[in-house]
Design a protein around this motif. Structure first.
Motif, short mmCIF file in Angstrom:
data_model
loop_
_atom_site.label_atom_id
_atom_site.label_comp_id
_atom_site.label_asym_id
_atom_site.label_seq_id
_atom_site.Cartn_x
_atom_site.Cartn_y
_atom_site.Cartn_z
N GLU A 71 12.21 2.50 6.23
CA GLU A 71 11.99 3.52 5.77
C GLU A 71 10.70 3.48 5.02
O GLU A 71 10.72 2.56 3.72
CB GLU A 71 12.73 4.38 5.35
CG GLU A 71 12.57 5.68 4.42
CD GLU A 71 13.67 7.10 3.70
OE1 GLU A 71 13.78 8.10 4.18
OE2 GLU A 71 15.29 6.42 3.51
N PRO A 72 9.24 3.85 5.28
CA PRO A 72 8.23 3.97 3.97
C PRO A 72 8.35 4.55 2.59
O PRO A 72 9.85 6.08 3.22
CB PRO A 72 7.18 4.98 4.72
CG PRO A 72 8.07 4.58 6.21
CD PRO A 72 8.92 4.95 5.73
N GLU A 73 8.09 4.54 2.03
CA GLU A 73 8.19 4.65 0.25
C GLU A 73 7.83 6.51 0.47
O GLU A 73 8.64 7.22 -0.29
CB GLU A 73 7.37 4.07 -0.80
CG GLU A 73 7.76 2.98 -1.47
CD GLU A 73 9.46 2.95 -1.38
OE1 GLU A 73 10.15 4.29 -2.37
OE2 GLU A 73 10.59 2.22 -0.44
N ILE A 74 6.66 6.92 1.51
CA ILE A 74 6.42 7.98 1.23
C ILE A 74 7.14 8.80 2.30
O ILE A 74 7.19 10.32 1.42
CB ILE A 74 4.43 8.44 1.91
CG1 ILE A 74 4.83 7.79 3.45
CG2 ILE A 74 3.67 7.43 0.65
CD1 ILE A 74 3.62 7.77 3.78
N ALA B 35 8.04 15.85 1.06
CA ALA B 35 7.21 14.85 0.98
C ALA B 35 6.18 16.13 2.40
O ALA B 35 4.81 15.69 2.61
CB ALA B 35 7.51 14.33 2.48
N LYS B 36 7.04 17.22 3.05
CA LYS B 36 5.81 18.48 3.66
C LYS B 36 4.75 18.72 3.23
O LYS B 36 3.83 19.63 3.76
CB LYS B 36 7.04 19.07 4.53
CG LYS B 36 7.27 19.98 3.62
CD LYS B 36 8.16 21.41 5.23
CE LYS B 36 9.29 21.69 3.79
NZ LYS B 36 9.98 23.03 4.52
N PHE C 279 1.07 -1.17 -0.10
CA PHE C 279 -0.10 0.47 -0.04
C PHE C 279 0.79 1.02 0.09
O PHE C 279 0.84 2.18 -1.24
CB PHE C 279 -0.70 -0.34 1.18
CG PHE C 279 -2.31 1.30 1.53
CD1 PHE C 279 -2.83 1.48 0.40
CD2 PHE C 279 -1.41 2.49 1.79
CE1 PHE C 279 -3.95 2.43 0.77
CE2 PHE C 279 -2.67 3.74 2.55
CZ PHE C 279 -3.97 3.71 1.63
N ASP C 280 1.90 0.66 0.58
CA ASP C 280 3.12 2.53 0.97
C ASP C 280 3.20 2.50 -0.27
O ASP C 280 3.81 3.86 -1.07
CB ASP C 280 4.20 2.03 2.14
CG ASP C 280 5.43 3.55 1.93
OD1 ASP C 280 4.72 3.63 2.17
OD2 ASP C 280 5.67 2.63 1.85
N LYS C 281 3.94 1.87 -1.37
CA LYS C 281 4.74 1.86 -2.58
C LYS C 281 3.55 2.82 -3.36
O LYS C 281 4.20 3.68 -4.44
CB LYS C 281 4.84 0.47 -3.11
CG LYS C 281 6.67 -0.01 -2.11
CD LYS C 281 6.74 -1.23 -2.98
CE LYS C 281 7.61 -2.57 -2.24
NZ LYS C 281 7.81 -3.43 -2.64
N GLU C 282 2.39 2.31 -3.80
CA GLU C 282 1.26 2.58 -4.32
C GLU C 282 0.78 4.19 -4.68
O GLU C 282 0.92 4.94 -4.81
CB GLU C 282 -0.02 2.14 -4.97
CG GLU C 282 0.62 0.50 -4.93
CD GLU C 282 1.10 0.50 -6.62
OE1 GLU C 282 0.55 1.43 -6.86
OE2 GLU C 282 2.22 -0.12 -6.78
#
Length: 447
Positions: free
Chosen positions: A63-66, A72-73, A39-42
């Motif tokens: 480390e999540p992909e997001i 990111a912020k 889910f994180d990758k998508e």
């Protein structure tokens, strides 16, 4: 409905699942070992088109992909119930923030509406069993409360997630799940004990283990010193030990495999090792898998002071960052720098002392070296400006360094100062005495 039929109807790809995410959503992102992967990758792929997302989780083990997105912020904030190394780096990038909590209260925050119910709750789970249940693996913690208060529940099935038995609230039924993702089955992320125990760790461990009676009920925190205590217990003559802990760590597996744990003296949940979440090596996950001796339970049970204190001879062992001469313990920050979180340390400090024959130990090395290689004392006249007090001076029980252990309960301010200086590194004792004198908490020299 047949569970397999329902499973098929709810099965989606991760790419399809993330279409449910919209700007402004709150998303619960699992906990520790069950943080979603597919889910994180998508989500990372579509994140540039989203804004104002609020994502909750904690103790990230990868480390999540997001997190890897540029700017990111501009798209989301990470709201952590307990910080780890990965999250500390994210703070500096401006998108991660700590949520100060008393961990034992976390399920209630969701159920009482103190924290916003999530638009989506997503986490890795073990494969569905014959009765339609997905185990939360070694992460029961608060996940049922999060799912109950989410508009959509998405589970990401991973064949490597151990099926951890309860307890209660350790699994979710397919009827309460909206979407099922079959992930890529990555291996469970491993968390070591921070390397081999140092001589300081071993010395501290010896001082603590000699205080543990047969039949004691144990809680171990994360880190080198608690793990060293676990190793020493495994090699000791102790017997009939029990486990009631927030975090299940490798040390418990070693103690159990050495035949020291049977839970026969526990006042509650006899013969079972009770825990809120677990993280460690593959050895730990294999041990927890389908093991009826191990009891996965929500954190509002494991960390309830009343439940902890109901166990006789409860022994609580936790780390600290710093302690000052008043007996105030900081285990989560150094100044304003967030390091970890409050977790359940205070609950176990309080509960262990309330237990008949119970003892709480805060352990720390007397010194550390800063980035410049300078030796610094962890025992301070006062905590660094901005440091958060995890355990108040009235609640601190035993404090242990490689130079000894002291019981601070019932002592006057000058007695506390004298006791703590006696276990400080010798290089800093004279300076600490002068500080104590300046603060009017020194009566006589301990030399």
């Amino acid at each position: 409905m047949d569970f397999k039929q329902e499973y098929g109807q709810k099965s989606v790809t991760a790419a399809e699942a993330v279409k449910a995410v919209k700007s402004g959503d709150w998303i619960d992102y699992g906990w520790t070992t069950t943080t979603p992967v597919a889910f994180d990758k998508e989500l990372a792929k579509i994140m540039p088109n989203l804004k104002d997302l609020n994502i909750r989780g904690g103790i990230l083990m990868w480390e999540p992909e997001i997190f890897k997105l540029e700017n990111a912020k501009d798209h989301f904030t990470w709201n952590s119930w307990h910080m780890g190394g990965i999250e500390r780096k994210a703070i500096a990038k401006g998108f991660a923030f700590y949520a100060p909590i008393r961990y034992s209260e976390l399920p209630r925050y969701y159920r009482d509406g103190n924290t916003p119910g999530a638009d989506i709750a997503v986490m890795q789970v073990a494969p569905m069993d014959n009765h339609g249940y997905f185990s939360f693996g070694p992460s029961a913690s608060h996940l049922m409360a999060a799912c109950e208060n989410a508009k959509k529940v998405i589970v990401e099935v991973n064949e490597n997630v151990p099926r951890c038995l309860g307890g209660y609230e350790e699994a979710i039924h397919i009827s309460k799940v909206d979407m099922i993702i079959e992930g890529d089955n990555p291996p469970m992320a491993e968390m070591g004990g921070g390397g081999a125990a140092t001589e300081v760790d071993k010395t501290v461990a010896e001082l603590i283990v000699e205080e543990i009676p047969n039949g004691a009920c144990l809680q171990l925190g994360i880190g080198g010193m608690p793990n060293a205590v676990g190793s020493l217990i495994a090699e000791s003559d102790l017997k009939d030990l029990g486990v009631h802990t927030e975090m299940f760590v490798d040390g418990f597996v070693d103690i159990a495999n050495a035949g020291k744990i049977n839970g026969s003296k526990k006042n509650l949940n006899r013969f079972r090792q009770t825990y809120a979440f677990g993280a460690g090596t593959k050895k730990l996950y294999d041990y927890l898998d389908n093991n009826p001796e191990c009891m996965s339970a929500p954190v509002d049970y494991t960390n309830d002071v009343r439940i902890i204190s109901a166990h006789d001879n409860f022994i609580s062992i936790n780390n600290a960052v710093d302690i000052d001469l008043f007996g105030q313990v900081s285990s989560e920050t150094s100044g304003t720098k967030q390091i970890s979180g409050a977790g359940g340390q205070l609950d176990f400090v309080l509960g262990a002392y309330l237990s008949k024959g119970g003892k709480s130990f805060i352990c720390l090395s007397s010194t550390f070296k800063n980035k410049q290689g300078e030796l610094k004392s962890r025992i301070l006249p006062t905590l660094h400006p901005g440091s958060v007090v995890t355990d108040t001076r009235a609640n601190t029980h035993y404090v242990v360094t490689e130079y000894g252990k002291v019981n601070l309960k019932g002592l006057s301010t000058w007695q506390k100062a004298e006791a703590l200086i006696s276990i400080a590194h010798p290089n800093f004792r004279d300076e600490l005495i002068k500080d104590a004198e300046n603060m009017n908490i020194w009566r006589r020299s301990n030399k």
